[in-house]
Design an enzyme around this catalytic site. Structure first.
Site, PDB file in Angstrom:
ATOM      1  N   HIS A 263       4.175   6.433   9.945  1.00  0.00           N
ATOM      2  CA  HIS A 263       4.937   5.653   8.964  1.00  0.00           C
ATOM      3  C   HIS A 263       5.903   6.446   8.264  1.00  0.00           C
ATOM      4  O   HIS A 263       7.172   6.200   8.237  1.00  0.00           O
ATOM      5  CB  HIS A 263       4.034   4.942   8.008  1.00  0.00           C
ATOM      6  CG  HIS A 263       4.654   4.132   6.974  1.00  0.00           C
ATOM      7  ND1 HIS A 263       4.866   2.770   6.994  1.00  0.00           N
ATOM      8  CD2 HIS A 263       5.316   4.557   5.775  1.00  0.00           C
ATOM      9  CE1 HIS A 263       5.572   2.232   5.684  1.00  0.00           C
ATOM     10  NE2 HIS A 263       5.783   3.271   5.195  1.00  0.00           N
ATOM     11  N   GLU A 264       5.479   7.512   7.684  1.00  0.00           N
ATOM     12  CA  GLU A 264       6.232   8.527   6.892  1.00  0.00           C
ATOM     13  C   GLU A 264       7.493   9.174   7.742  1.00  0.00           C
ATOM     14  O   GLU A 264       8.519   9.552   7.578  1.00  0.00           O
ATOM     15  CB  GLU A 264       5.483   9.542   6.304  1.00  0.00           C
ATOM     16  CG  GLU A 264       4.485   8.870   5.071  1.00  0.00           C
ATOM     17  CD  GLU A 264       5.211   7.946   4.226  1.00  0.00           C
ATOM     18  OE1 GLU A 264       6.509   8.100   3.889  1.00  0.00           O
ATOM     19  OE2 GLU A 264       4.412   7.071   3.870  1.00  0.00           O
ATOM     20  N   GLU A 302      11.997   0.893   5.105  1.00  0.00           N
ATOM     21  CA  GLU A 302      10.723   0.420   5.445  1.00  0.00           C
ATOM     22  C   GLU A 302      10.801   0.039   6.797  1.00  0.00           C
ATOM     23  O   GLU A 302       9.833   0.038   7.497  1.00  0.00           O
ATOM     24  CB  GLU A 302      10.237  -0.618   4.422  1.00  0.00           C
ATOM     25  CG  GLU A 302       8.800  -0.828   4.190  1.00  0.00           C
ATOM     26  CD  GLU A 302       8.013   0.442   3.840  1.00  0.00           C
ATOM     27  OE1 GLU A 302       8.329   1.398   3.452  1.00  0.00           O
ATOM     28  OE2 GLU A 302       6.696   0.229   4.179  1.00  0.00           O
TER      29      GLU A 302
HETATM   30 ZN    ZN Z   1       7.081   3.252   3.402  1.00  0.00          ZN
END
Ligand code: ZN
Length: 506
Positions: A263-264, A302
């Site tokens: 994710h990061e 995101e």
């Molecule tokens: Zn995030």
């Protein structure tokens, strides 16, 4: 002769100050002894004040006027002209918020976060409620200061997602709710996959090495980044050539640390691939939030993290390709597991009280609940004292769960204590956009054939070319339309999840 040079120089300096704040924040969340928190709070507040004064001061006003004069004869779509207008718009928002409100919000944030940590630990909503009431009052004033056309929530959400409004969100949510509910019911009605092997003992160093290796294959560059431990993983950028990610690994729960790193890494990939020419410009400077960042919005950012985490990392194809490598790292722990079983385990649908533990089929319900509650708070339709009951009712209706304690309910997130009312919707916007970007990329043959072989470079190049390189020079809507040919639309996201459920129940 009017010039843009003074404007360019001032924006570059503001960006430098904001990048320095990012480094202080990174340090505070990875290295700093806890005792340093009070001093660090002063340092960040002072630097933020300096950045704000630089942005709203007379020198910037004069520099903006001069730059606008210098570009007066340039065509309206000239990127320099747009950039100056973007800065002027951001500064206008900053100027509309009275100094007194900024100071009070900052002071309240410090006290509210301390109170929230204590209240969550003690399950004491009443102890946090007075500070939350004050936070809501300040955010209401904040929204009035910024201004809005329809609903005060629009002003708040627009700080994180330019152009987004509550009414657009409600349309999006209605379609999501209608699509997600039957999928969740189907997934829950099917036999649940075996997943206990995820809780065996997985030494953390090996987890970290495997997570980092895959992140690198996705395209995250460790020569221009690094991975450190933290309590709540995040990505932060000091410049495109210094983009750091963080993780948290637990020995007895394998997927937590792995998916968080990917994710990061998705956030990191965005920042590392902004066009170098946009460094120290308005296209890497968020003047409204006084934050150095290259992403077009919180939701767009995101979308990139969710793409790597979910569209790649949770895909069946990914584990067909890479499970044998994971099994080679943990041969004993995974001796009795196969790729399909592993994929099923990390995609199991399970309503959970806690947002950050939620799977893909339930996650957006947590966001929809928060959005409606926030909007009602800001409009004054609901009182802070009524929050626990409102929360419990929505959890029962949406996910069929009883909320045993406020710590597992209304007190679980840090966002409200930080004054970040209006930021939650960007998670769902990111989910929806991630599916749209991923589908658009896969329409290109080399991306699709690369994915089939575990070669993520064609995908990375597509994302660089169509998303990352623009930084903040395009609005989220412009970026999405140019890259995918469509506006924000949950159809692809729902189609992806439908395909997943079809396979899960088969
Ligand atoms: Zn995030």
């Amino acid at each position: 002769m009017a010039s843009t040079a003074p404007y360019d120089a001032l924006v570059a300096q503001i960006n430098d100050v904001l990048c320095a704040i990012n480094l202080l924040e990174w340090d505070a969340r990875t290295q700093m002894p806890a005792a340093g928190a009070a001093a660090r709070g002063h340092q960040v507040a002072t630097l933020t004040g300096i950045a704000r004064n630089m942005a709203t001061g007379d020198a910037m006003s004069a520099a903006l006027d001069e730059a606008q004069e210098a570009l007066a004869t340039a065509p309206a779509e000239d990127p320099r002209r747009r950039a100056v207008q973007q800065a002027a718009d951001g500064i206008a928002v900053l100027r509309r918020i009275p100094e007194r409100l900024v100071v009070e919000a900052a002071d309240l944030r410090t006290r509210a976060q301390t109170a929230w940590v204590k209240a969550r630990a003690a399950d004491d909503f009443a102890g946090f409620a007075p500070l939350l009431e004050r936070t809501v009052a300040i955010q209401r004033e904040w929204a009035e200061a910024i201004g809005y056309a329809e609903h005060p929530y629009d002003a708040l959400v627009g700080q994180y997602e330019p152009g987004m409004t509550l009414s657009v969100l409600r349309d999006l949510y209605a379609r999501l709710r209608a699509g997600l509910r039957p999928l969740l019911e189907r997934a829950l009605a099917a036999p649940q996959p075996e997943a206990s092997f995820l809780e065996r003992s997985y030494p953390i160093e090996e987890q970290r090495r495997f997570g980092a290796m895959i992140a690198e294959r996705f395209g995250y560059s460790f020569s221009r980044g690094r991975l450190d431990d933290t309590a709540h993983p995040f990505e932060i950028s000091m410049a495109r050539d210094d983009v750091r990610i963080t993780g948290r690994f637990r020995e007895t729960y394998l997927p937590g640390g792995l998916f968080a790193v990917w994710h990061e890494a998705g956030h990191g990939l965005y920042e590392q691939n902004v066009d170098p020419a946009l460094g120290r410009t308005i296209a890497t400077t968020d003047l409204v939030n006084l934050y150095a960042v290259g992403g077009a919005s919180f939701g767009t950012h995101e979308s990139q993290s969710r793409l790597l985490e979910n569209r790649l990392g949770r895909s069946h194809r990914f584990w067909q390709l890479h499970f044998p490598e994971l099994q080679a790292v943990f041969p004993e722990q995974l001796a009795d597991v196969d790729p399909d079983g592993f994929w099923r385990a990390v995609n199991r649908a399970r309503p959970d009280l806690i947002r950050v533990e939620a799977d893909e089929l339930t996650y957006d319900f947590h966001i929809m609940l928060r959005t409606e509650i926030e909007a009602a708070l800001i409009a004054g339709d609901i009182a802070v004292a009524d929050l626990p009951a409102a929360w419990a009712e929505r959890m029962r209706d949406d996910l069929g769960l009883e909320v045993p304690t406020d710590s597992d309910g209304v007190l679980q997130d840090v966002h409200w204590s930080a004054g970040m009312i209006g930021s939650f919707p960007t998670y769902t916007i990111g989910n929806v956009m991630s599916a749209q970007f991923f589908a658009a990329a896969r329409r290109q043959a080399d991306v699709e054939s690369g994915l089939a072989q575990g070669d993520y470079q064609p995908l990375r190049r597509w994302l660089n070319e169509n998303v990352h390189r623009f930084g903040r020079s395009r609005t989220p809507a412009e970026l999405l339309r140019a890259a995918t040919g469509a506006d924000l639309d949950p159809a692809q996201y729902l189609a992806d999840l439908t395909a997943k459920v079809d396979r899960l129940v088969s």
